[in-house]
Design a protein around this motif. Structure first.
Motif, PDB file in Angstrom:
ATOM      1  N   ALA A 149       0.830  -1.200   0.000  1.00 44.80           N
ATOM      2  CA  ALA A 149       0.000   0.000   0.000  1.00 44.80           C
ATOM      3  C   ALA A 149       0.864   1.250   0.000  1.00 44.80           C
ATOM      4  CB  ALA A 149      -0.913   0.005   1.224  1.00 44.80           C
ATOM      5  N   PRO A 150       0.370   2.345  -0.561  1.00 44.13           N
ATOM      6  CA  PRO A 150       1.072   3.623  -0.395  1.00 44.13           C
ATOM      7  C   PRO A 150       1.218   3.950   1.080  1.00 44.13           C
ATOM      8  CG  PRO A 150      -0.674   3.804  -2.028  1.00 44.13           C
ATOM      9  CD  PRO A 150      -0.858   2.482  -1.363  1.00 44.13           C
ATOM     10  N   ARG A 151       2.225   4.719   1.423  1.00 47.81           N
ATOM     11  CA  ARG A 151       2.490   5.025   2.838  1.00 47.81           C
ATOM     12  C   ARG A 151       1.289   5.661   3.527  1.00 47.81           C
ATOM     13  NH1 ARG A 151       6.493   1.570   3.568  1.00 47.81           N
ATOM     14  NH2 ARG A 151       8.426   2.103   2.453  1.00 47.81           N
ATOM     15  N   SER A 152       0.538   6.480   2.799  1.00 48.86           N
ATOM     16  CA  SER A 152      -0.613   7.156   3.402  1.00 48.86           C
ATOM     17  C   SER A 152      -1.897   6.359   3.228  1.00 48.86           C
ATOM     18  CB  SER A 152      -0.789   8.544   2.777  1.00 48.86           C
ATOM     19  OG  SER A 152      -1.012   8.431   1.374  1.00 48.86           O
ATOM     20  N   GLY A 153      -1.811   5.125   2.768  1.00 51.59           N
ATOM     21  CA  GLY A 153      -3.004   4.323   2.521  1.00 51.59           C
ATOM     22  C   GLY A 153      -3.538   4.550   1.118  1.00 51.59           C
ATOM     23  N   TYR A 154      -4.587   3.828   0.797  1.00 53.76           N
ATOM     24  CA  TYR A 154      -5.212   3.950  -0.523  1.00 53.76           C
ATOM     25  C   TYR A 154      -6.221   5.091  -0.533  1.00 53.76           C
ATOM     26  CZ  TYR A 154      -3.369  -0.775  -1.301  1.00 53.76           C
ATOM     27  OH  TYR A 154      -2.550  -1.861  -1.441  1.00 53.76           O
ATOM     28  N   HIS A 155      -6.339   5.754  -1.673  1.00 50.99           N
ATOM     29  CA  HIS A 155      -7.364   6.772  -1.890  1.00 50.99           C
ATOM     30  C   HIS A 155      -8.253   6.281  -3.031  1.00 50.99           C
ATOM     31  CE1 HIS A 155      -4.395   9.070   0.402  1.00 50.99           C
ATOM     32  NE2 HIS A 155      -5.358   9.905   0.699  1.00 50.99           N
ATOM     33  N   LEU A 156      -9.469   5.892  -2.698  1.00 48.88           N
ATOM     34  CA  LEU A 156     -10.330   5.211  -3.649  1.00 48.88           C
ATOM     35  C   LEU A 156     -11.479   6.109  -4.089  1.00 48.88           C
ATOM     36  CD1 LEU A 156     -10.596   1.745  -1.858  1.00 48.88           C
ATOM     37  CD2 LEU A 156      -8.856   2.556  -3.476  1.00 48.88           C
ATOM     38  N   PRO A 157     -11.913   5.960  -5.327  1.00 48.78           N
ATOM     39  CA  PRO A 157     -13.090   6.708  -5.773  1.00 48.78           C
ATOM     40  C   PRO A 157     -14.367   6.040  -5.269  1.00 48.78           C
ATOM     41  CG  PRO A 157     -12.299   5.293  -7.539  1.00 48.78           C
ATOM     42  CD  PRO A 157     -11.324   5.136  -6.407  1.00 48.78           C
ATOM     43  N   ALA A 158     -15.317   6.849  -4.897  1.00 48.91           N
ATOM     44  CA  ALA A 158     -16.635   6.349  -4.497  1.00 48.91           C
ATOM     45  C   ALA A 158     -17.651   7.440  -4.810  1.00 48.91           C
ATOM     46  CB  ALA A 158     -16.673   5.974  -3.016  1.00 48.91           C
ATOM     47  N   THR A 159     -18.910   7.054  -4.874  1.00 48.61           N
ATOM     48  CA  THR A 159     -19.990   8.012  -5.100  1.00 48.61           C
ATOM     49  C   THR A 159     -21.122   7.692  -4.136  1.00 48.61           C
ATOM     50  OG1 THR A 159     -19.428   8.264  -7.447  1.00 48.61           O
ATOM     51  CG2 THR A 159     -21.624   8.965  -6.761  1.00 48.61           C
ATOM     52  N   LEU A 160     -21.559   8.709  -3.415  1.00 46.64           N
ATOM     53  CA  LEU A 160     -22.705   8.550  -2.520  1.00 46.64           C
ATOM     54  C   LEU A 160     -23.978   8.832  -3.304  1.00 46.64           C
ATOM     55  CD1 LEU A 160     -23.796   8.129   0.390  1.00 46.64           C
ATOM     56  CD2 LEU A 160     -23.703  10.618   0.632  1.00 46.64           C
ATOM     57  N   VAL A 161     -24.819   7.813  -3.441  1.00 50.11           N
ATOM     58  CA  VAL A 161     -26.101   7.940  -4.132  1.00 50.11           C
ATOM     59  C   VAL A 161     -27.209   7.891  -3.093  1.00 50.11           C
ATOM     60  CG1 VAL A 161     -27.625   6.946  -5.877  1.00 50.11           C
ATOM     61  CG2 VAL A 161     -25.143   6.818  -6.171  1.00 50.11           C
ATOM     62  N   ALA A 162     -28.149   8.821  -3.177  1.00 47.39           N
ATOM     63  CA  ALA A 162     -29.256   8.863  -2.207  1.00 47.39           C
ATOM     64  C   ALA A 162     -30.546   9.184  -2.933  1.00 47.39           C
ATOM     65  CB  ALA A 162     -28.980   9.903  -1.121  1.00 47.39           C
ATOM     66  N   GLN A 163     -31.622   8.525  -2.502  1.00 49.45           N
ATOM     67  CA  GLN A 163     -32.956   8.785  -3.030  1.00 49.45           C
ATOM     68  C   GLN A 163     -33.954   8.742  -1.874  1.00 49.45           C
ATOM     69  OE1 GLN A 163     -34.245   7.190  -6.798  1.00 49.45           O
ATOM     70  NE2 GLN A 163     -32.322   6.060  -7.053  1.00 49.45           N
ATOM     71  N   PRO A 164     -35.085   9.473  -2.011  1.00 49.02           N
ATOM     72  CA  PRO A 164     -36.064   9.499  -0.916  1.00 49.02           C
ATOM     73  C   PRO A 164     -36.705   8.136  -0.729  1.00 49.02           C
ATOM     74  CG  PRO A 164     -36.928  10.597  -2.872  1.00 49.02           C
ATOM     75  CD  PRO A 164     -35.476  10.331  -3.143  1.00 49.02           C
TER      76      PRO A 164
END
Length: 551
Positions: A149-164
């Motif tokens: 792993a990189p020294r600072s940890g992994y930086h991963l893409p994510a998307t928060l999806v929300a619906q009523p």
């Protein structure tokens, strides 16, 4: 797990307070990337459900090619960011929700040490972003027990999806057009708990945007927003800056830690490793432009994972090749790798890569260093000069590689750099009684990497006489100052970069650092996808995927 949000301005009174607030507002507007604009106030449960429905409908109505769509998506992101802690709570533990049906595409917010919202894209669009609904975030995954792993940890893409969420439907069911928003009479204490934006008001999911491209909503099926640029900018996997690269050349003995393989993302057993090996006076950071172009291709994202070899570039070339071999062994043993790797080497990194798929026996090794075959098998010089080809590499791509050396390594500037490089004392002591033979007639000092790239290098001559044991490909630079034989990329002449054993050769009109040239990238993608297709065809014919040796 904690969430990074820009805090509102602290209390400030009178004219000075108003001036300070105005300056802060201007600064926030100017900040790029993951910095937040002034946040939208958090909503109560019923308000959030109603606002979510309205913002999704507004995105759906706006024309994709107009500024209205951009503004609607920005408002939608701010709404989610203002309620991010509550929505992340609703998204974990992950279950299919908010229109997402693929459980394997979900991420658990509790796994991350920090989740940083990306409210506004920055820089040029390189194909790593997709417009749509949801809030792209950078999810930092600490990985203290992962040696790759990189020294600072992994930086991963994510998307928060929300619906009523509606009373009439259970978890995971989609809203209907007629019941997308709570009625105006429901008030703050309607469907959700008063003053909260908890799971009763809406459904939320933290998703991998490379695995979920669209979700159904009350306003139709809409694309999911994606931003792969922000995680790439945040990661340390691609190395450090040019000053560190210079230090690694001139003082390789002060290199922090051991040379190692660094992963861009956590290991994925079903994906082929693309191992990028940088050259002289470089770090993995040199690969950033190429990585951007590779990740912009969904075919590459789906089938491949990116690994980087990070090492000090001032030490002798055979020693660096040994360190690459050992680092690959460690990564294979750690992961239990059962996919063959593709090595991609630039300049000197191509020499190190070629050594992985070549054989030098005792007789040839003795022509490099007399008596080396008589040293113990555990001696570093013995292991650096006598080796067998790997069996877990499927092919190698050479980018601007001096197979027969470069005269720049022997000219005045090269000679100056040789004098400035200080090799580690441990290495000098180990080879003290053989240093004169190693250096030959050129010098009484142990040869550095620059000497190892000279056309007079014994190691380079012996390695060039070997035949690679896997398919290899050449991508060669030519600045246009000579014909096909006398041309050069400014560092490596074409005749030195050519390899008779290569299955393909492409000459690119660019200089030595131009491996991200569109023509070079297109050829590299072709080779990668060809390799994947051929192996898949072989696996289909055999009915299984055989494990490879980690020798």
């Amino acid at each position: 797990m904690f969430v990074r949000l820009t805090d509102p301005v602290a209390r400030a009174g009178g004219a000075h307070g108003r001036l300070f607030a105005l300056l802060l507002l201007l600064a926030l507007v100017a900040l790029p990337g993951c910095q937040s604009a002034l946040p939208t106030p958090a909503a109560t449960g019923a308000e959030l459900g109603r606002d979510l429905s309205a913002s999704i409908a507004k995105v759906a109505r706006a024309d994709e090619k107009t500024n209205a769509r951009t503004r609607a998506e920005a408002e939608h992101r701010r709404l989610l960011a203002a309620n991010l802690p509550a929505l992340l709570s609703a998204a974990g533990p992950p279950t299919p929700a908010a229109g997402v049906s693929r459980g394997e595409a979900l991420r658990d917010p509790a796994d991350f040490g920090a989740i940083t919202p990306v409210l506004r894209p920055t820089g040029q669009d390189t194909g790593l972003r997709e417009a749509g609904i949801g809030l792209p975030v950078v999810a930092q995954l600490p990985a203290p027990r992962d040696p790759n792993a990189p020294r600072s940890g992994y930086h991963l893409p994510a998307t928060l999806v929300a619906q009523p969420r509606q009373k009439a439907r259970g978890p995971g069911r989609l809203p209907t057009a007629s019941a997308a928003a709570p009625s105006a009479q429901s008030g703050a204490g309607g469907d959700g708990a008063a003053g909260t934006a908890g799971p009763d008001c809406c459904e939320a999911a933290l998703v991998d945007p490379t695995a979920v491209s669209a979700v159904p909503t009350a306003s139709g099926t809409l694309p999911v927003a994606m931003d792969l640029t922000a995680p790439l900018e945040a990661t340390r996997a691609t190395g450090v800056g040019p000053l560190t690269a210079l230090a690694n050349l001139l003082r390789p003995g002060r290199f922090t830690g051991e040379p190692r393989i660094v992963f861009l993302e956590p290991y994925q057993p079903d994906k082929t490793p693309l191992v990028l090996v940088h050259g002289l006076l470089s770090t993995p950071g040199v690969w950033r432009p190429l990585v951007t172009r590779l990740l912009a291709d969904p075919r590459i994202r789906d089938c491949c994972q990116l690994w980087f070899f990070y090492y000090p570039t001032g030490q002798p070339v055979p020693l660096s090749a040994l360190q690459l071999r050992e680092a690959l062994n460690d990564a294979v043993a750690e992961t239990g790798l059962d996919q063959q790797m593709i090595l991609i080497g630039h300049s000197m990194g191509g020499i190190l890569s070629r050594a992985q798929v070549s054989r030098i026996g005792p007789t040839r090794a003795n022509s490099i260093l007399s008596g080396v075959s008589e040293l113990s098998d555990y001696n570093r010089l013995h292991r650096a000069l006598i080796f067998e080809p790997r069996t877990d590499v499927s092919r190698v791509v050479f980018l601007f590689v001096p197979h027969r050396g470069s005269r720049l390594a022997a000219n005045g500037a090269g000679a100056l750099m040789i004098r400035l490089i200080q090799l580690p004392d441990t290495l000098l002591n180990e080879a003290e009684h053989l240093a004169n033979q190693l250096a030959g007639a050129e010098s009484r000092r142990m040869p550095t990497s620059i000497q190892g790239l000279s056309p007079r290098s014994r190691f380079l001559r012996v390695l060039d006489a070997t035949e690679p044991t896997v398919p290899v490909h050449s991508i060669i630079g030519n600045r246009g100052r000579g014909d096909g034989t006398r041309g050069s990329d400014g560092v490596v002449p074409i005749h030195s970069a050519r390899l008779p054993a290569a299955e393909s050769e492409v000459v690119v009109p660019t200089g030595h650092g131009g491996f991200d040239h569109p023509k070079a990238v297109a050829e590299l993608k072709r080779i990668i996808l060809l390799d994947i297709a051929q192996r898949q065809a072989g696996d289909d014919a055999a009915g299984q995927s055989p494990r490879v040796s980690t020798k």
